[in-house]
Design an enzyme around this catalytic site. Structure first.
Site, mmCIF file in Angstrom:
data_model
loop_
_atom_site.group_PDB
_atom_site.id
_atom_site.type_symbol
_atom_site.label_atom_id
_atom_site.label_comp_id
_atom_site.label_asym_id
_atom_site.label_seq_id
_atom_site.Cartn_x
_atom_site.Cartn_y
_atom_site.Cartn_z
ATOM 1 N N HIS A 68 -8.282 1.638 2.447
ATOM 2 C CA HIS A 68 -7.841 0.368 3.026
ATOM 3 C C HIS A 68 -9.011 -0.549 3.379
ATOM 4 C CE1 HIS A 68 -4.081 -1.238 5.328
ATOM 5 N NE2 HIS A 68 -4.759 -2.226 4.791
ATOM 6 N N ASP A 93 4.276 -2.430 -1.671
ATOM 7 C CA ASP A 93 2.983 -2.139 -1.058
ATOM 8 C C ASP A 93 3.179 -1.719 0.400
ATOM 9 O OD1 ASP A 93 -0.206 -2.880 -1.323
ATOM 10 O OD2 ASP A 93 0.571 -3.314 0.681
ATOM 11 N N TYR A 135 0.834 0.604 8.482
ATOM 12 C CA TYR A 135 1.962 -0.312 8.668
ATOM 13 C C TYR A 135 3.162 0.338 9.360
ATOM 14 C CZ TYR A 135 -0.489 -2.974 4.992
ATOM 15 O OH TYR A 135 -1.412 -3.629 4.233
ATOM 16 N N LYS A 183 -2.081 3.255 1.407
ATOM 17 C CA LYS A 183 -3.502 3.104 1.720
ATOM 18 C C LYS A 183 -3.948 4.061 2.817
ATOM 19 C CE LYS A 183 -2.704 -1.833 1.010
ATOM 20 N NZ LYS A 183 -1.328 -1.895 1.533
#
Length: 324
Positions: A121, A53, A58, A88
């Protein structure tokens, strides 16, 4: 019994017809260390993880893609097709005309031709531009869900992702989406653990054929206050009685709720421990005890916003994701 290399993690079938491993490894860490993440992904693959994931937010897409490519070179997996990759769409790209460019950017970062799952997200939009934290309140703009979801559906039709879904959506927001969606969301990834049990959402998603994926399955990182999962006397008592860890009790509880799970640890021992949950069960009495744990939600829109400024074009109540 310790997890052995190549442990089989169960699969769940999504509404899109594709299968997803019920346990995935999350790649969010701050500050982010690409080499540490790559090493963890390779160790996870050796142990048996196949679901990874990530997200544009990120900054881990590049490292994840490199780790998967290295795993193929090392013969740990035959090809990219052997893993399940989720990414996402962040708030700054949460606009109908920016969805396709955003997924293509994620694919370039990953050096992959397709995602297995692409998620909105959060049901929140900010003005297009660089990602900043904390998010300025005046940058929040109305979220055009219908237009964004139609672009997500186009991502799936074009083969850029095999499945599409959402994250941090309440039942109210899901109802709004399902009223016009041509392709239903396969997954709703939300905060869920023994101290934030999501009973209403869980029942709703089950009725609609939407798989819940739990993030912060061990209670998450608190900005204020203690973690009610890892410090829970109830979970500690159950763990001691069963010869398990508190983390394993929490993860097993989630699995028994029908949720898939994204765990976050870059430590080999923890990676192994986290998948040692599929060959035993909680008792009815233990499940009832878990339902008594006080509620605590860690991740909210409010905690990500700047203290200064004001929301000028949306109401916080319309974008907050806390649902009892």
């Amino acid at each position: 019994m310790a997890a052995e290399a190549g442990t089989k993690i169960p699969l769940v079938t999504l509404s899109s017809g594709h299968s997803m491993p019920v346990m995935g490894l999350g790649t969010f860490e701050h500050p982010f260390d690409p080499e540490k993440a790559k090493t963890a992904v390779l160790e996870a693959i050796k142990i048996g993880y196949r679901h990874f994931d990530t997200a544009s937010l990120y900054g881990s897409e590049g490292a994840l893609g490199e780790a998967i490519a290295e795993a193929v070179q090392l013969g740990l997996i035959e090809s990219r097709n052997d893993v399940f990759i989720t990414s996402k769409l962040w708030w700054n790209d949460n606009h109908p005309d920016l969805v396709l460019p955003a997924i293509r950017s994620s694919l370039r970062n990953l050096k992959m031709e397709y995602l297995d799952l692409y998620l909105i997200h959060w049901p929140v939009s900010v003005k297009p531009g660089p990602i900043t934290f904390p998010i300025r309140r005046e940058d929040i703009v109305p979220f055009y869900l219908k237009g964004v979801w139609e672009a997500m559906e186009e991502c799936q039709r074009l083969g850029l992702t095999k499945s599409i879904g959402v994250s941090n959506f309440t039942t109210k927001k899901l109802e709004e989406l399902l009223a016009f969606a041509k392709i239903s969301p396969a997954v709703n990834q939300v905060e869920m653990n023994p101290s934030w049990r999501q009973q209403k959402l869980k029942e709703y998603c089950a009725q609609k054929g939407i798989i819940i994926t739990a993030y912060s399955p061990l209670g998450g990182q608190s900005m204020s206050g203690r973690n009610l999962v890892l410090t829970s006397d109830v979970l500690t008592e159950i763990a001691n009685a069963k010869g398990k860890s508190v983390a394993q009790i929490s993860l097993r509880w989630l699995y028994e709720q029908g949720a898939s799970i994204v765990v976050k640890s870059f430590k080999k021992e923890r990676l192994m421990e986290n998948i040692e949950i599929f060959n035993w069960e909680l008792t009815d009495e233990e499940r009832l005890k878990i339902n008594t744990i006080p509620r605590q939600k860690m991740c909210t829109v409010e905690v990500m916003l700047s203290k200064e400024g004001s929301l000028t074009s949306v109401d916080l109540a319309d974008i907050e994701v806390v649902e009892i």
